[in-house]
Design an enzyme around this catalytic site. Structure first.
Site, short mmCIF file in Angstrom:
data_model
loop_
_atom_site.label_atom_id
_atom_site.label_comp_id
_atom_site.label_asym_id
_atom_site.label_seq_id
_atom_site.Cartn_x
_atom_site.Cartn_y
_atom_site.Cartn_z
N VAL A 14 -8.39 -4.05 -0.93
CA VAL A 14 -6.85 -3.34 -1.27
C VAL A 14 -7.43 -1.98 -1.33
O VAL A 14 -6.32 -1.33 -1.13
CB VAL A 14 -6.75 -2.91 -2.97
CG1 VAL A 14 -5.87 -4.77 -2.71
CG2 VAL A 14 -7.92 -3.41 -3.58
N THR A 17 -13.34 0.24 -1.60
CA THR A 17 -14.02 2.35 -0.49
C THR A 17 -13.68 2.75 -0.27
O THR A 17 -13.90 4.28 -0.65
CB THR A 17 -14.67 1.36 0.83
OG1 THR A 17 -15.24 -0.62 0.42
CG2 THR A 17 -15.40 1.55 1.33
N LEU A 18 -11.78 2.81 0.23
CA LEU A 18 -11.69 4.44 0.02
C LEU A 18 -11.43 5.21 -0.66
O LEU A 18 -11.99 6.26 -0.97
CB LEU A 18 -10.43 4.31 1.22
CG LEU A 18 -9.93 5.27 1.54
CD1 LEU A 18 -10.02 5.47 2.75
CD2 LEU A 18 -8.20 5.34 1.01
N LYS A 38 -22.16 0.29 -4.41
CA LYS A 38 -22.25 -1.28 -4.60
C LYS A 38 -23.21 -2.24 -5.01
O LYS A 38 -24.08 -2.16 -3.94
CB LYS A 38 -21.59 -0.70 -2.72
CG LYS A 38 -21.18 -2.50 -2.35
CD LYS A 38 -19.63 -2.16 -2.42
CE LYS A 38 -19.63 -3.87 -2.27
NZ LYS A 38 -17.96 -3.60 -2.14
N GLY A 117 -16.74 -2.73 -7.42
CA GLY A 117 -16.56 -4.08 -7.33
C GLY A 117 -16.47 -4.25 -5.67
O GLY A 117 -16.50 -4.07 -4.72
N1 LIG Z 1 -5.17 4.70 2.61
C1 LIG Z 1 -5.36 3.80 4.26
N2 LIG Z 1 -4.79 3.92 4.85
C2 LIG Z 1 -5.30 3.45 6.09
N3 LIG Z 1 -6.32 2.32 6.06
C3 LIG Z 1 -6.74 2.28 4.06
C4 LIG Z 1 -6.36 2.87 3.66
N4 LIG Z 1 -6.74 2.48 2.92
C5 LIG Z 1 -8.33 1.49 3.18
N5 LIG Z 1 -7.70 1.00 4.36
C6 LIG Z 1 -8.59 0.30 5.17
O1 LIG Z 1 -8.10 -0.81 4.83
C7 LIG Z 1 -9.18 -1.28 5.15
C8 LIG Z 1 -9.99 -2.02 3.78
O2 LIG Z 1 -10.06 -0.99 3.22
P1 LIG Z 1 -11.55 -1.36 1.81
O3 LIG Z 1 -12.84 -1.71 2.45
O4 LIG Z 1 -11.59 -0.08 0.97
O5 LIG Z 1 -11.37 -2.56 0.73
P2 LIG Z 1 -12.09 -2.94 -0.48
O6 LIG Z 1 -11.42 -2.92 -1.50
O7 LIG Z 1 -13.30 -1.95 -0.25
O8 LIG Z 1 -12.61 -4.78 0.11
P3 LIG Z 1 -14.14 -5.29 -0.09
O9 LIG Z 1 -13.26 -5.32 -1.44
O10 LIG Z 1 -14.63 -5.69 0.58
O11 LIG Z 1 -15.16 -3.71 -0.49
C9 LIG Z 1 -10.61 -0.75 5.27
O12 LIG Z 1 -10.52 -0.88 7.01
C10 LIG Z 1 -10.04 0.97 5.30
O13 LIG Z 1 -10.85 1.67 5.87
C1 LIG Z 2 -16.26 -10.04 2.22
C2 LIG Z 2 -15.60 -9.15 1.45
N1 LIG Z 2 -15.24 -7.84 2.03
C3 LIG Z 2 -15.99 -8.52 0.21
N2 LIG Z 2 -17.01 -7.66 -0.01
C4 LIG Z 2 -15.80 -9.85 -0.62
C5 LIG Z 2 -15.24 -10.57 -1.13
C6 LIG Z 2 -14.72 -11.26 -1.41
C7 LIG Z 2 -13.72 -12.38 -2.15
C8 LIG Z 2 -13.44 -14.60 -3.06
C9 LIG Z 2 -12.19 -14.47 -3.55
O1 LIG Z 2 -11.58 -13.04 -3.54
O2 LIG Z 2 -11.94 -15.30 -3.08
MG LIG Z 3 -15.10 -1.88 -0.28
#
Ligand SMILES: Nc1ncnc2c1ncn2[C@@H]1O[C@H](COP(=O)(O)OP(=O)(O)OP(=O)(O)O)[C@@H](O)[C@H]1O
Ligand SMILES: C[C@H](N)[C@H](N)CCCCCC(=O)O
Ligand SMILES: [Mg+2]
Length: 230
Positions: A14, A17-18, A38, A117
């Site tokens: 979602v 990380t961003l 993390k 998370g």
């Molecule tokens: N505002 C944005 N505009 C464009 N791309 C984005 C944006 N936010 C996130 N992304 C892209 O979407 C993807 C998922 O984002 P991110 O890695 O931040 O998700 P996450 O919630 O941290 O995932 P995880 O559960 O794996 O930690 C990444 O490739 C990131 O670069």
């Molecule tokens: C691999 C991914 N980018 C995350 N680090 C872990 C996401 C776990 C999701 C588990 C689930 O809700 O099914």
């Molecule tokens: Mg992340």
């Protein structure tokens, strides 16, 4: 009120990380000593001779100063999957006490610890699948920021996530709606959630160049007046 907080989200991918990196940059630009943490990362990325984890690599890329590697993470697993599964594949066990103690060690060392998370709240951490990120957040006694999508489905996912935090007495600083593309449906989704939750919100647009997150103002000061110190 707390300096340190969690970035949780309605799902994996979602934008946690961003948003973690966004807040890291914001507080660093105010002169704070910040560590994005993390606790559990899964999904080793191998590119030629280089192998790295996406989340902590992203923090490092945009940090104003070199981040202390040992302070960024407690557990890392190769398989891009739920921590309980990725750990099992490596015959490893995740001990939540290790993570909780790591957070306690980081707090006096930094002005700001931003914990990210993995996936959403009910992602299992232990082998029995009965200890989730939500339990960890609650035990850490830190507030949370919720990252949510803006597209179809987000109303339900966001309200469920907020309900789970409320039932577990986790203070919520606000909601960051991420990857907004300014459609009528997205605007109504945001308005609906604002009306039903009465929480501070920030909106991050869908970025063509990810580094452009640095240009996004924290428009809503309420974000830092209820739960988070600024
Ligand atoms: N505002 C944005 N505009 C464009 N791309 C984005 C944006 N936010 C996130 N992304 C892209 O979407 C993807 C998922 O984002 P991110 O890695 O931040 O998700 P996450 O919630 O941290 O995932 P995880 O559960 O794996 O930690 C990444 O490739 C990131 O670069
Ligand atoms: C691999 C991914 N980018 C995350 N680090 C872990 C996401 C776990 C999701 C588990 C689930 O809700 O099914
Ligand atoms: Mg992340």
């Amino acid at each position: 009120m707390s300096n340190h907080f969690w970035i949780t989200g309605t799902d994996t991918d979602v934008g946690k990380t961003l948003v973690t990196t966004y807040f890291m940059h914001y507080f660093q630009s105010k002169g704070e000593n910040v560590i994005p943490y993390k606790p559990i990362q899964t999904g080793l990325i191998v590119e030629g001779s280089r192998a790295y984890y996406g989340d902590t690599e992203f923090y490092q890329t945009f940090s104003a100063n070199t981040l202390v590697k040992e302070d960024l993470n407690s557990y890392s697993f190769v398989e891009p999957a739920s921590p309980h599964y990725a750990a099992r594949l490596e015959g490893a066990k995740i001990n939540e006490e290790v993570i909780l103690q790591h957070i306690e060690q980081l707090k006096p060392k930094y002005d700001r610890v931003i914990c990210e998370g993995a996936g959403g709240l009910y992602v299992p951490i232990n082998e029995q699948r009965n200890y989730h990120f939500l339990n960890l957040i609650k035990q850490s006694q830190l507030p949370a920021v919720v990252v949510a999508r803006t597209k179809l489905g987000t109303i339900n996912h966001t309200l469920l996530t907020l309900e789970a935090l409320k039932i577990n007495d986790v203070p919520v600083a606000g909601i960051v709606f991420n990857a907004f593309e300014d459609t009528e449906l997205e605007r109504d989704n945001i308005q609906t959630i604002q009306q039903l939750t009465n929480l501070p919100t920030l909106v991050i647009p869908k970025l063509t160049n990810l580094a452009d997150f640095k240009t996004i103002e924290i428009s809503n000061k309420l974000f830092f007046e209820r739960v988070l110190h600024e």
